[in-house]
Design a protein around this motif. Structure first.
Motif, short mmCIF file in Angstrom:
data_model
loop_
_atom_site.label_atom_id
_atom_site.label_comp_id
_atom_site.label_asym_id
_atom_site.label_seq_id
_atom_site.Cartn_x
_atom_site.Cartn_y
_atom_site.Cartn_z
N LEU A 126 -2.18 -1.70 -5.25
CA LEU A 126 -1.29 -1.19 -4.20
C LEU A 126 -0.66 -2.34 -3.42
CD1 LEU A 126 -3.36 1.85 -2.85
CD2 LEU A 126 -1.21 1.95 -4.13
N GLU A 127 -1.46 -3.36 -3.18
CA GLU A 127 -0.96 -4.55 -2.47
C GLU A 127 0.16 -5.22 -3.27
OE1 GLU A 127 -2.82 -8.93 -1.84
OE2 GLU A 127 -4.06 -7.30 -1.03
N LEU A 128 -0.05 -5.36 -4.57
CA LEU A 128 0.96 -5.98 -5.44
C LEU A 128 2.23 -5.12 -5.50
CD1 LEU A 128 0.41 -7.68 -8.86
CD2 LEU A 128 2.17 -5.95 -8.65
N LEU A 129 2.05 -3.80 -5.67
CA LEU A 129 3.20 -2.90 -5.78
C LEU A 129 4.00 -2.85 -4.48
CD1 LEU A 129 1.55 0.00 -7.79
CD2 LEU A 129 3.52 -1.36 -8.55
N GLU A 130 3.30 -2.92 -3.36
CA GLU A 130 3.99 -2.90 -2.07
C GLU A 130 4.91 -4.11 -1.93
OE1 GLU A 130 2.89 -2.02 2.61
OE2 GLU A 130 1.31 -2.40 1.16
N LYS A 131 4.41 -5.28 -2.33
CA LYS A 131 5.23 -6.50 -2.26
C LYS A 131 6.41 -6.40 -3.23
CE LYS A 131 1.42 -9.57 -0.91
NZ LYS A 131 0.52 -10.67 -1.36
N ARG A 132 6.14 -5.89 -4.43
CA ARG A 132 7.20 -5.77 -5.42
C ARG A 132 8.28 -4.78 -4.96
NH1 ARG A 132 7.96 -6.81 -11.01
NH2 ARG A 132 6.44 -8.46 -10.64
#
Length: 365
Positions: free
Chosen positions: A137-143
């Motif tokens: 979720l952290e990665l997707l939020e940044k992306r």
């Protein structure tokens, strides 16, 4: 092709004991969390009776089996996604593997402490899943933040990528793993390039006591009910038994030991087979007097691609492949005998390599 599987789980579930048995490496197996701070990497020779049979028939100067790398990743705990217990480092190690071997503790032993106080594989799986989901979720939020800014240009590809990330984010936010999200085949390449932790294929290893290795126990029943809708393979393996098997010298001793326990094959064989299935892999062979060798490819690989696994020049200059089906090779006993009766195939660039094919490539550099 190099295949790397990562062993994950909470501390004290038997990961390092299993790793030692698989690779004969000497990872620290200690009765406390964080026994392993750096990932241990072991190379497993893939057992294959077909390779043994080809060796017997061809009598080559050497035999080269294919191998799998196993990475023993230190035990995750609650908060790993936020950096607890060296969590960021451990999660980075998981990102580098092709498939996940998730070990859960399904045995009772008062002498081995559980990081959360009692044995509960259902809860343990939820902890691991949650930490991996938080990191995704952290990665997707940044992306998503980046893609939304870029989408102002009205680029169709950027807009589509943002839609995919949004879909994945909502799916994972509801407590699901990325691998269960329905993704269009045309979008799969983009998803793969993000290396999401919960998108990796997974198999579960229930680490049981010796008495439960055949039929399981109350812990494994509950766990299998939990993962029934995941369509994932679940193996019942005793890390303690695997450790005992690893100490035995000869193949005959190992088979006798397994027979006494009512088992047909060692856990290492089951894990390797499951890893191959997870990643859609098969084996083909090359066989000559100098060398009999096994090669790993993906299901659906065509002849030039299979040749490229040996050397890129083989693929670039591919002309044709001579192919003998494994069963024909065994039945007639040699390449010459198969060729004499007209059962050696001559295949071109569109030939899809079959599991167990014995192949010889003709190429021009």
């Amino acid at each position: 092709m190099a295949l790397k599987c990562g062993i994950v789980g909470l501390p004290n579930v038997g990961k390092s004991t299993l790793f030692n048995a698989l690779s004969n490496a000497k990872a620290l197996a200690a009765n406390y969390p964080f026994a392993t701070k750096e990932p241990n990497v072991g190379t497993i020779t893939v057992p294959d009776e077909r390779l043994n049979k080809l060796q017997e028939l061809v009598n080559p100067q050497k035999v080269v089996p294919t191998t799998i790398e196993i990475v023993d990743i230190a035990g995750l705990i609650k908060g790993a996604s936020k950096g607890e217990g060296l969590g960021n480092q451990f999660l980075a190690n998981i990102r580098e593997v092709d498939a996940i071997v998730h070990v859960v503790r399904c045995f009772d032993d008062d002498n081995i402490v559980h990081v959360d106080g009692d044995v509960n594989p259902v809860r343990d799986k939820d902890i691991i899943d949650t930490e991996l989901q938080f990191k995704d979720l952290e990665l997707l939020e940044k992306r998503l933040d980046k893609l939304r800014r870029q989408a102002k240009s009205m680029d169709k590809d950027i807009i589509r990528q943002a839609e995919i990330c949004e879909k994945l984010y909502k799916h994972i936010e509801q407590g699901n793993n990325a691998r269960s999200c329905e993704i269009d085949e045309n979008d799969q390449k983009f998803v793969n390039e993000m290396f999401l932790l919960t998108a990796k294929p997974v198999m579960y290893v229930c680490n049981v006591d010796e008495d439960s290795v055949v039929d399981g126990n109350a812990h494994t029943v509950k766990f299998m009910e939990l993962v029934a809708n995941e369509n994932a393979q679940v193996l019942l393996i005793s890390a303690a038994i695997e450790a005992d098997i690893a100490e035995l010298e000869s193949y005959e001793e190992r088979m006798e030991f397994l027979a006494d326990l009512g088992l047909k094959e060692a856990g290492v064989n089951q894990i390797i087979s499951a890893c191959y299935s997870l990643l859609n892999l098969i084996t083909y062979f090359t066989a000559g007097v100098k060398e009999v060798r096994a090669w790993t490819i993906e299901i659906g690989t065509k002849a030039p691609g299979a040749a490229g696994v040996i050397h890129t020049d083989f693929e670039k200059g591919f002309i044709r492949a001579q192919v003998i089906k494994y069963n024909d090779f065994v039945e007639y006993g040699s390449e010459a005998a198969v060729k004499a009766i007209g059962k050696m195939g001559v295949e071109g660039k569109e030939y899809v390599v079959g599991n167990g094919d014995v192949m010889h490539f003709l190429f021009n550099v």
